[in-house]
Design a protein around this motif. Structure first.
Motif, PDB file in Angstrom:
ATOM      1  N   VAL A 134      -5.256  -2.622  -1.499  1.00  0.00           N
ATOM      2  CA  VAL A 134      -4.129  -3.424  -1.972  1.00  0.00           C
ATOM      3  C   VAL A 134      -3.023  -2.572  -2.592  1.00  0.00           C
ATOM      4  CG1 VAL A 134      -4.750  -3.953  -4.369  1.00  0.00           C
ATOM      5  CG2 VAL A 134      -3.690  -5.708  -2.956  1.00  0.00           C
ATOM      6  N   ALA A 135      -3.302  -1.295  -2.848  1.00  0.00           N
ATOM      7  CA  ALA A 135      -2.280  -0.399  -3.421  1.00  0.00           C
ATOM      8  C   ALA A 135      -2.534   1.026  -2.935  1.00  0.00           C
ATOM      9  CB  ALA A 135      -2.269  -0.495  -4.942  1.00  0.00           C
ATOM     10  N   GLY A 136      -3.408   1.775  -3.633  1.00  0.00           N
ATOM     11  CA  GLY A 136      -3.696   3.123  -3.168  1.00  0.00           C
ATOM     12  C   GLY A 136      -4.064   4.056  -4.294  1.00  0.00           C
ATOM     13  N   THR A 137      -4.189   5.325  -3.956  1.00  0.00           N
ATOM     14  CA  THR A 137      -4.638   6.334  -4.900  1.00  0.00           C
ATOM     15  C   THR A 137      -3.767   6.377  -6.157  1.00  0.00           C
ATOM     16  OG1 THR A 137      -5.456   7.687  -3.064  1.00  0.00           O
ATOM     17  CG2 THR A 137      -5.157   8.783  -5.195  1.00  0.00           C
ATOM     18  N   GLY A 138      -4.390   6.175  -7.315  1.00  0.00           N
ATOM     19  CA  GLY A 138      -3.693   6.284  -8.588  1.00  0.00           C
ATOM     20  C   GLY A 138      -2.793   5.121  -8.950  1.00  0.00           C
TER      21      GLY A 138
ATOM     22  N   GLY B 107       4.771  17.875  11.579  1.00  0.00           N
ATOM     23  CA  GLY B 107       5.993  17.780  12.365  1.00  0.00           C
ATOM     24  C   GLY B 107       6.247  16.398  12.912  1.00  0.00           C
ATOM     25  N   GLN B 108       5.711  15.395  12.238  1.00  0.00           N
ATOM     26  CA  GLN B 108       5.843  14.022  12.699  1.00  0.00           C
ATOM     27  C   GLN B 108       6.790  13.233  11.806  1.00  0.00           C
ATOM     28  OE1 GLN B 108       1.765  12.727  12.574  1.00  0.00           O
ATOM     29  NE2 GLN B 108       1.185  13.841  14.423  1.00  0.00           N
ATOM     30  N   GLU B 109       7.086  12.029  12.222  1.00  0.00           N
ATOM     31  CA  GLU B 109       7.888  11.087  11.441  1.00  0.00           C
ATOM     32  C   GLU B 109       7.016   9.887  11.082  1.00  0.00           C
ATOM     33  OE1 GLU B 109      11.125  11.201  10.416  1.00  0.00           O
ATOM     34  OE2 GLU B 109      11.287  13.260  11.181  1.00  0.00           O
ATOM     35  N   PRO B 110       7.286   9.239   9.965  1.00  0.00           N
ATOM     36  CA  PRO B 110       6.508   8.039   9.624  1.00  0.00           C
ATOM     37  C   PRO B 110       6.799   6.916  10.606  1.00  0.00           C
ATOM     38  CG  PRO B 110       8.386   8.258   8.157  1.00  0.00           C
ATOM     39  CD  PRO B 110       8.334   9.523   8.962  1.00  0.00           C
ATOM     40  N   THR B 111       5.852   6.009  10.727  1.00  0.00           N
ATOM     41  CA  THR B 111       6.019   4.843  11.586  1.00  0.00           C
ATOM     42  C   THR B 111       5.941   3.581  10.726  1.00  0.00           C
ATOM     43  OG1 THR B 111       3.671   4.408  12.042  1.00  0.00           O
ATOM     44  CG2 THR B 111       4.761   6.115  13.370  1.00  0.00           C
ATOM     45  N   ALA B 112       6.090   2.442  11.362  1.00  0.00           N
ATOM     46  CA  ALA B 112       5.991   1.173  10.639  1.00  0.00           C
ATOM     47  C   ALA B 112       4.613   0.984  10.019  1.00  0.00           C
ATOM     48  CB  ALA B 112       6.314   0.016  11.574  1.00  0.00           C
ATOM     49  N   LEU B 113       3.603   1.665  10.554  1.00  0.00           N
ATOM     50  CA  LEU B 113       2.266   1.561   9.975  1.00  0.00           C
ATOM     51  C   LEU B 113       2.222   2.143   8.571  1.00  0.00           C
ATOM     52  CD1 LEU B 113       0.147   2.587  13.091  1.00  0.00           C
ATOM     53  CD2 LEU B 113       0.353   0.285  12.128  1.00  0.00           C
ATOM     54  N   ASN B 114       3.113   3.073   8.259  1.00  0.00           N
ATOM     55  CA  ASN B 114       3.176   3.677   6.925  1.00  0.00           C
ATOM     56  C   ASN B 114       3.967   2.829   5.939  1.00  0.00           C
ATOM     57  OD1 ASN B 114       3.535   6.485   8.901  1.00  0.00           O
ATOM     58  ND2 ASN B 114       1.815   6.344   7.482  1.00  0.00           N
ATOM     59  N   ASN B 115       4.694   1.840   6.449  1.00  0.00           N
ATOM     60  CA  ASN B 115       5.437   0.949   5.565  1.00  0.00           C
ATOM     61  C   ASN B 115       4.466   0.254   4.620  1.00  0.00           C
ATOM     62  OD1 ASN B 115       6.687  -1.632   4.646  1.00  0.00           O
ATOM     63  ND2 ASN B 115       8.369  -1.025   5.986  1.00  0.00           N
ATOM     64  N   ASN B 116       4.834   0.142   3.352  1.00  0.00           N
ATOM     65  CA  ASN B 116       3.914  -0.449   2.371  1.00  0.00           C
ATOM     66  C   ASN B 116       3.568  -1.900   2.693  1.00  0.00           C
ATOM     67  OD1 ASN B 116       5.411  -2.344   0.072  1.00  0.00           O
ATOM     68  ND2 ASN B 116       6.832  -0.947   1.094  1.00  0.00           N
ATOM     69  N   CYS B 117       4.350  -2.536   3.542  1.00  0.00           N
ATOM     70  CA  CYS B 117       4.105  -3.930   3.925  1.00  0.00           C
ATOM     71  C   CYS B 117       3.450  -4.074   5.296  1.00  0.00           C
ATOM     72  CB  CYS B 117       5.411  -4.724   3.913  1.00  0.00           C
ATOM     73  SG  CYS B 117       6.159  -4.921   2.282  1.00  0.00           S
ATOM     74  N   SER B 118       2.982  -2.992   5.891  1.00  0.00           N
ATOM     75  CA  SER B 118       2.470  -3.090   7.265  1.00  0.00           C
ATOM     76  C   SER B 118       1.248  -3.984   7.371  1.00  0.00           C
ATOM     77  CB  SER B 118       2.162  -1.703   7.835  1.00  0.00           C
ATOM     78  OG  SER B 118       1.040  -1.104   7.207  1.00  0.00           O
TER      79      SER B 118
ATOM     80  N   HIS C 291       0.812  -1.219   0.000  1.00  0.00           N
ATOM     81  CA  HIS C 291       0.000   0.000   0.000  1.00  0.00           C
ATOM     82  C   HIS C 291       0.846   1.271   0.000  1.00  0.00           C
ATOM     83  CE1 HIS C 291       0.764   0.807   4.255  1.00  0.00           C
ATOM     84  NE2 HIS C 291       0.498  -0.465   4.529  1.00  0.00           N
ATOM     85  N   SER C 292       0.164   2.379  -0.208  1.00  0.00           N
ATOM     86  CA  SER C 292       0.831   3.672  -0.359  1.00  0.00           C
ATOM     87  C   SER C 292       1.030   4.418   0.943  1.00  0.00           C
ATOM     88  CB  SER C 292       0.042   4.559  -1.330  1.00  0.00           C
ATOM     89  OG  SER C 292       0.015   3.981  -2.613  1.00  0.00           O
TER      90      SER C 292
END
Length: 333
Positions: A235-239, A124-135, A80-81
């Motif tokens: 399964v993927a995301g926008t566009g 002002g945040q950082e990405p987490t493992a939830l943003n990983n495309n494989c989460s 996912h995106s």
């Protein structure tokens, strides 16, 4: 063997670049329908086989034990995106198993979706493992581990019960040995095994048709396909290509991208599986080749064909938004 040109990049009316690769289409008995290039050379399928990797989640009963929804099932096989709905759904899966994002061992990276990445940065945040495309896949692994009453710690390691179950499913569905000498480490830290495109295509033919699978496994494969068809955004995301294609054709196709120019797919009503690999790892080429192969074999209505046509040629624009070229499948594909 020098692989044929599968895709061409046009600038105006001139071919500017070419992408070579291999592709194969087989039925669920392994009969070859189309073969291009060296389809017996082992390749790493990477994320293309997430649906096969997810089969133990259902066969073990863990998916039902935690009441996973169709959207969550679709996310379990996603690349996912990293958009908000993806991250929130991953977290929801973990909470159903009594866990949180701290259990994820996939690592963190910025969302692939630019708007989602900008929103995180603006806050002002950082990405987490939830943003990983494989989460989503990893949340599924955590659910599987908990469903097996195993400690999920270290679930990415080859010796963990989760990865043993995943490897077993991959071997049985594709018919290919997943040996340690052909094992690498995927971007999300789980083992990935190099196998021939022929085996990957066979695995997807079986995944799409249920032929050659036991009743329980065939039911799990059908649940996955239906979930993805109902929630292609997950399964993927926008566009994204996978989302766009399955929004148009729903249960008529099941496709999944992998890293480094790999794509796999199934045409369930025909019992066909597709696997391809672009030698240079170009995703832009793999997408149009997959679209070309789907259009070549899947009968479509005039409306379906017209809607699907834009996926067969990727438009290239410059920074002023002017169309300067296209990526298209070569005549061989």
């Amino acid at each position: 063997m020098e692989n044929p040109v599968l895709a061409e990049v046009m600038r105006g009316a001139v071919v500017e670049s070419r992408h070579r690769g291999a592709a194969i289409v087989v039925d669920a008995d392994g009969a070859v329908v189309l073969s291009l290039g060296d389809v017996e050379r082992p390749v790493f399928p990477r994320s293309a086989v997430k649906a096969i990797q997810a089969l133990p989640l259902f066969e073990s009963g863990a998916a039902d034990r935690y009441g996973l929804t169709e959207a969550e099932i679709a996310l379990a096989v996603a690349s996912h995106s990293g958009e908000p709905a993806h991250a929130e759904t991953s977290l929801g899966m973990l909470r159903k198993a009594g866990r949180d994002a701290g259990c994820l061992e996939c690592g963190a990276h910025w969302p692939m979706n630019e708007a989602a990445a900008r929103a995180i940065s603006k806050a002002g945040q950082e990405p987490t493992a939830l943003n990983n495309n494989c989460s989503g896949k990893h949340a599924g692994f955590v659910c599987l581990s908990c469903g097996l009453d195993e400690d999920p710690t270290g679930y990415v390691k080859a010796g963990h019960a989760v990865q043993k179950a995943v490897r077993g499913a991959l071997e049985e569905v594709t018919g290919a040995a997943h040996s340690a000498d052909l094992m690498g480490t995927d971007g999300c830290s789980i083992p990935t095994y190099a196998v021939p495109l022929t085996s990957l295509a066979l695995g997807f033919a079986r995944l799409g048709s249920g032929h050659g699978l036991g009743p329980k496994r065939a039911e799990a494969a059908l649940r996955i396909r239906k979930a993805v068809a109902a929630h292609p955004f997950m399964v993927a995301g926008t566009g994204r290509f996978d989302t766009r294609a399955m929004e148009l054709l729903r249960e008529r196709i099941f496709i999944k991208t992998g890293a480094e120019g790999v794509y796999c797919g199934a045409i369930p009503e025909l019992g066909l599986g597709i696997a391809l690999k672009c030698d240079d790892g170009a995703g832009r080429a793999a997408e149009v080749v997959m679209a070309s192969l789907i259009a070549r074999f899947l009968p479509m209505s005039e409306t379906e064909a017209a809607s699907f046509a834009p996926l067969r040629e990727s438009v290239l624009k410059n920074w002023n938004g002017i169309e300067v070229g296209r990526v298209r499948a070569a005549a061989s594909a």
